[in-house]
Design an enzyme around this catalytic site. Sequence first.
Site, PDB file in Angstrom:
ATOM      1  N   PRO A  11      -8.012 -11.829   6.363  1.00 21.34           N
ATOM      2  CA  PRO A  11      -8.330 -12.381   7.668  1.00 21.34           C
ATOM      3  C   PRO A  11      -9.452 -11.652   8.409  1.00 21.34           C
ATOM      4  CG  PRO A  11      -6.191 -11.289   7.684  1.00 21.34           C
ATOM      5  CD  PRO A  11      -6.610 -11.411   6.252  1.00 21.34           C
ATOM      6  N   ASN A  12     -10.245 -12.447   9.054  1.00 23.82           N
ATOM      7  CA  ASN A  12     -11.345 -12.023   9.932  1.00 23.82           C
ATOM      8  C   ASN A  12     -12.568 -11.501   9.187  1.00 23.82           C
ATOM      9  OD1 ASN A  12      -9.944 -12.564  12.453  1.00 23.82           O
ATOM     10  ND2 ASN A  12      -8.608 -10.878  11.869  1.00 23.82           N
ATOM     11  N   ARG A  19     -18.605  -9.382  13.698  1.00 21.80           N
ATOM     12  CA  ARG A  19     -17.416  -8.820  14.329  1.00 21.80           C
ATOM     13  C   ARG A  19     -17.507  -7.291  14.361  1.00 21.80           C
ATOM     14  NH1 ARG A  19     -12.517  -7.551  10.393  1.00 21.80           N
ATOM     15  NH2 ARG A  19     -10.897  -7.056  11.884  1.00 21.80           N
ATOM     16  N   TYR A  24     -17.589  -2.438  11.295  1.00 24.48           N
ATOM     17  CA  TYR A  24     -17.643  -3.149  10.007  1.00 24.48           C
ATOM     18  C   TYR A  24     -19.058  -3.367   9.482  1.00 24.48           C
ATOM     19  CZ  TYR A  24     -12.745  -3.884  11.095  1.00 24.48           C
ATOM     20  OH  TYR A  24     -11.413  -3.676  11.402  1.00 24.48           O
ATOM     21  N   ASN A  75      -9.856  -6.788  -0.296  1.00 26.63           N
ATOM     22  CA  ASN A  75      -9.730  -6.227   1.045  1.00 26.63           C
ATOM     23  C   ASN A  75      -8.777  -7.160   1.792  1.00 26.63           C
ATOM     24  OD1 ASN A  75      -9.820  -5.326   3.640  1.00 26.63           O
ATOM     25  ND2 ASN A  75     -12.055  -5.184   3.762  1.00 26.63           N
ATOM     26  N   ALA A  78      -6.104  -7.086   7.848  1.00 27.81           N
ATOM     27  CA  ALA A  78      -4.905  -6.643   8.571  1.00 27.81           C
ATOM     28  C   ALA A  78      -3.634  -6.812   7.740  1.00 27.81           C
ATOM     29  CB  ALA A  78      -4.788  -7.418   9.882  1.00 27.81           C
ATOM     30  N   GLU A  99      -8.646  -1.684  -4.207  1.00 24.56           N
ATOM     31  CA  GLU A  99      -8.415  -1.982  -2.785  1.00 24.56           C
ATOM     32  C   GLU A  99      -9.591  -1.446  -1.974  1.00 24.56           C
ATOM     33  OE1 GLU A  99      -4.832  -0.159  -1.390  1.00 24.56           O
ATOM     34  OE2 GLU A  99      -5.149  -0.768   0.689  1.00 24.56           O
ATOM     35  N   HIS A 101     -11.267  -0.958   1.950  1.00 29.96           N
ATOM     36  CA  HIS A 101     -11.294  -1.034   3.416  1.00 29.96           C
ATOM     37  C   HIS A 101     -12.679  -0.571   3.847  1.00 29.96           C
ATOM     38  CE1 HIS A 101      -6.991  -1.527   3.258  1.00 29.96           C
ATOM     39  NE2 HIS A 101      -6.946  -0.481   2.467  1.00 29.96           N
ATOM     40  N   ARG A 108      -8.356   5.732  12.131  1.00 32.60           N
ATOM     41  CA  ARG A 108      -8.223   4.749  13.205  1.00 32.60           C
ATOM     42  C   ARG A 108      -6.788   4.773  13.770  1.00 32.60           C
ATOM     43  NH1 ARG A 108     -10.781  -0.754  11.355  1.00 32.60           N
ATOM     44  NH2 ARG A 108     -10.594  -1.128  13.610  1.00 32.60           N
TER      45      ARG A 108
HETATM   46  C1  DHK Z   1     -10.336  -4.702   7.899  1.00 31.25           C
HETATM   47  C2  DHK Z   1      -9.559  -5.251   8.865  1.00 31.25           C
HETATM   48  O1  DHK Z   1      -9.747  -6.504   9.250  1.00 31.25           O
HETATM   49  C3  DHK Z   1      -8.544  -4.470   9.576  1.00 31.25           C
HETATM   50  O2  DHK Z   1      -7.463  -5.247  10.012  1.00 31.25           O
HETATM   51  C4  DHK Z   1      -8.046  -3.297   8.757  1.00 31.25           C
HETATM   52  C5  DHK Z   1     -10.070  -3.368   7.340  1.00 31.25           C
HETATM   53  C6  DHK Z   1      -9.212  -2.491   8.212  1.00 31.25           C
HETATM   54  C7  DHK Z   1     -11.326  -2.709   6.821  1.00 31.25           C
HETATM   55  O3  DHK Z   1     -11.615  -1.569   7.160  1.00 31.25           O
HETATM   56  O4  DHK Z   1     -12.008  -3.346   6.003  1.00 31.25           O
HETATM   57  O5  DHK Z   1      -7.210  -2.486   9.548  1.00 31.25           O
END
Ligand code: DHK
Length: 146
Positions: A11-12, A19, A24, A75, A78, A99, A101, A108
Amino acid sequence: MTQTITLLNGPNLNLLGQRQPEIYGHETLADVARDCTALAEAGGFALTALQSNHEGQIVDWIHEARHAAAGIVINPGAYSHTSVAILDALNAYDGPVMEVHISNIHKRESFRHHSYVSARADAVFAGAGTDGYRFAVMRLLTLLKG
Ligand code: DHK
């Protein structure tokens, strides 16, 4: 027949580049998919890049990967911190799992410090920005090519 690597984003992550770029970065998910595809192809593999904001869809894609993918880069966004369902799906998958991130989740908020997926992942890349995806594909190629 060419083997495939599945790149899954949760998600996102469709908003990558727009964002919270201070966390990111400025690269888009299309940029990441393009670079990971090029790396995979240089290593003799195809790559399928998928993103969903829905947990069940990600579980379904992991099930499909059981028969279609030599390895997974994921990835979970959340869902890393909440999803036993994604962990269970990955536990039903036999190939290597990387995995990713983008941010260093350990630096964080405390609710981001634990990832269910890490109990299954063969390697975890955190805090390397979007380079983490490229590192993950490189590591996967090393494992898959023996
Ligand atoms: C991405 C997200 O959207 C967060 O919810 C995670 C992760 C961290 C990232 O660092 O890629 O907490």
